[in-house]
Enzyme design. Structure first.
Site, PDB file in Angstrom:
ATOM      1  N   CYS A   1       0.840  -1.203   0.000  1.00  9.81           N
ATOM      2  CA  CYS A   1       0.000   0.000   0.000  1.00  9.81           C
ATOM      3  C   CYS A   1       0.872   1.249   0.000  1.00  9.81           C
ATOM      4  CB  CYS A   1      -0.911  -0.008   1.229  1.00  9.81           C
ATOM      5  SG  CYS A   1      -1.864   1.504   1.408  1.00  9.81           S
TER       6      CYS A   1
ATOM      7  N   CYS B   1      -0.390   4.111   2.279  1.00  9.52           N
ATOM      8  CA  CYS B   1      -0.159   3.890   3.712  1.00  9.52           C
ATOM      9  C   CYS B   1       1.317   4.074   4.065  1.00  9.52           C
ATOM     10  CB  CYS B   1      -0.562   2.466   4.127  1.00  9.52           C
ATOM     11  SG  CYS B   1      -2.060   1.850   3.375  1.00  9.52           S
ATOM     12  N   ASP B   2       2.212   3.493   3.266  1.00 12.00           N
ATOM     13  CA  ASP B   2       3.616   3.401   3.684  1.00 12.00           C
ATOM     14  C   ASP B   2       4.583   4.294   2.911  1.00 12.00           C
ATOM     15  OD1 ASP B   2       2.902   1.493   5.560  1.00 12.00           O
ATOM     16  OD2 ASP B   2       2.988  -0.115   4.077  1.00 12.00           O
TER      17      ASP B   2
END
Ligand code: NAP
Length: 311
Positions: free
Chosen positions: A134, A137-138
């Site tokens: 992701c 997200c990261d």
């Protein structure tokens, strides 16, 4: 026979939430069973820019909240729990969950799909320490660092474009000599000066100490392998449909559930919609549409069983 719910929807992504909204609005007593927060794949989308009606990009999690709110406004019920099995006797389905057992006239499966893994040494070991599925997200953890994107489809292109806003060192590798992605997304990648696309290239290993420090790549035309320093590896190589609840239902070659145009499986009263269903194009707008069709057709079955059908 009296049932607990007219309709049960398993999975709270775009397909499930759209199905729930249509069901509740049609005055059906509907329950959505979702393991975690509702939203499914929407939750990992940064900017959602291709859903009709939103001319400005909307954050995926915010969009999911709106879908859930809309379903709840019409009276849909939600259960946070795990569906463990689906059984059928006569016209009635029984769903066993981690929070009790429910009977219903119809079931819509909207369980979606999970990220496919590359299965190379280091992938499991460095998950959460440089290996990610992701970018939204990261990605921000690796600002200005060197990042590898694995994959050649829409997701890989979308996510590589996102990462290219964080660094000028994105390497995208694809095992073939051209990208699978839609042309618009592919061009966004190939024209981006912050992304270097390497075709005919595969990852063989992810290396490091406490975190990812490098990768071993292979040119699959020559068989030559080489090591390269890397701070993060983002994997977007497709998905695996979540069908463990229905082992005996007909699937396509890739394991996605086959339905008719009413979204109904071979088992009357059991429907599938969204990413878990065999379809040529997996998009949020498609999932939402399929959820609506599934509910519409399920409601006709429910009315017939209840003796309330419009003849
Ligand atoms: P996908 O379309 O199935 O593409 C997967 C890519 O990963 C393919 O290029 C495939 O290579 C490659 N791949 C598969 N297994 C691999 C392996 N073991 N090693 C290396 N590479 C591997 O999957 P997706 O990109 O996740 O998209 C899934 C669905 O979501 C699609 O229907 C897509 O349209 C949709 N989607 C749409 C958008 C958008 O419209 N903005 C964004 C994301 C996803 P090959 O080509 O060689 O098979």
């Amino acid at each position: 026979m009296q049932v607990d719910k007219d309709l049960i929807i398993i999975g709270g992504g775009a397909a499930g939430l759209s199905a729930a909204q249509y069901a509740a609005r049609a005055n059906l007593d509907v329950l959505v069973i979702e393991e975690m927060a509702a939203g499914g794949q929407c939750l990992i989308i940064g900017d959602l820019e291709n859903y009709p009606g939103f001319p400005e990009p909307i954050n995926g999690a915010e969009f999911a909240m709106l879908l859930e709110k809309q379903a709840k406004n019409f009276g849909a019920n939600f259960l946070i729990g795990t569906a463990k099995s689906i059984a059928k006797e006569g016209d009635i389905y029984t769903i066993e969950t981690s929070k009790g057992t429910y009977t219903t006239y119809a079931v819509i499966l909207t369980t979606g799909a999970q990220h496919r893994k590359i299965n190379v040494p280091g992938e499991k070991e460095f998950a959460g320490r440089g290996v990610s599925y992701c970018a939204t997200c990261d990605g921000p953890f690796f600002k200005n660092k060197k990042m590898l994107v694995v994959g050649g489809g829409d997701a890989a292109c979308d996510e590589a474009s996102f990462l290219a806003n964080l660094t000028d060192k994105v390497i995208m590798i694809h095992r073939r000599d051209k990208l699978r992605a839609q042309r618009s997304l592919a061009e966004r990648v190939t024209k981006n000066p912050n992304i270097e696309v390497r075709y005919n290239t595969e990852i063989r290993e992810i290396k490091g100490g406490m975190k990812v420090e490098g990768v071993v790549l292979e040119d699959n035309t020559s068989g030559e392998t080489y090591e390269e320093e890397m701070d993060a590896v983002f994997v977007f190589i497709g998905s695996i449909p979540q069908t463990s609840l229905v082992p005996d239902v007909k699937k396509d070659e890739a394991g996605y559930i086959v339905t008719d145009q009413n979204m109904e499986t071979e088992n009357p009263g059991l429907y599938a919609a969204g990413d878990v269903r065999s379809s040529p194009f997996r998009q949020l707008v498609v999932a939402a549409g399929e959820g609506a069709i599934a509910t519409h057709c399920a409601s006709q079955r429910i009315d017939a069983i209840k003796g309330e059908a419009y003849e």
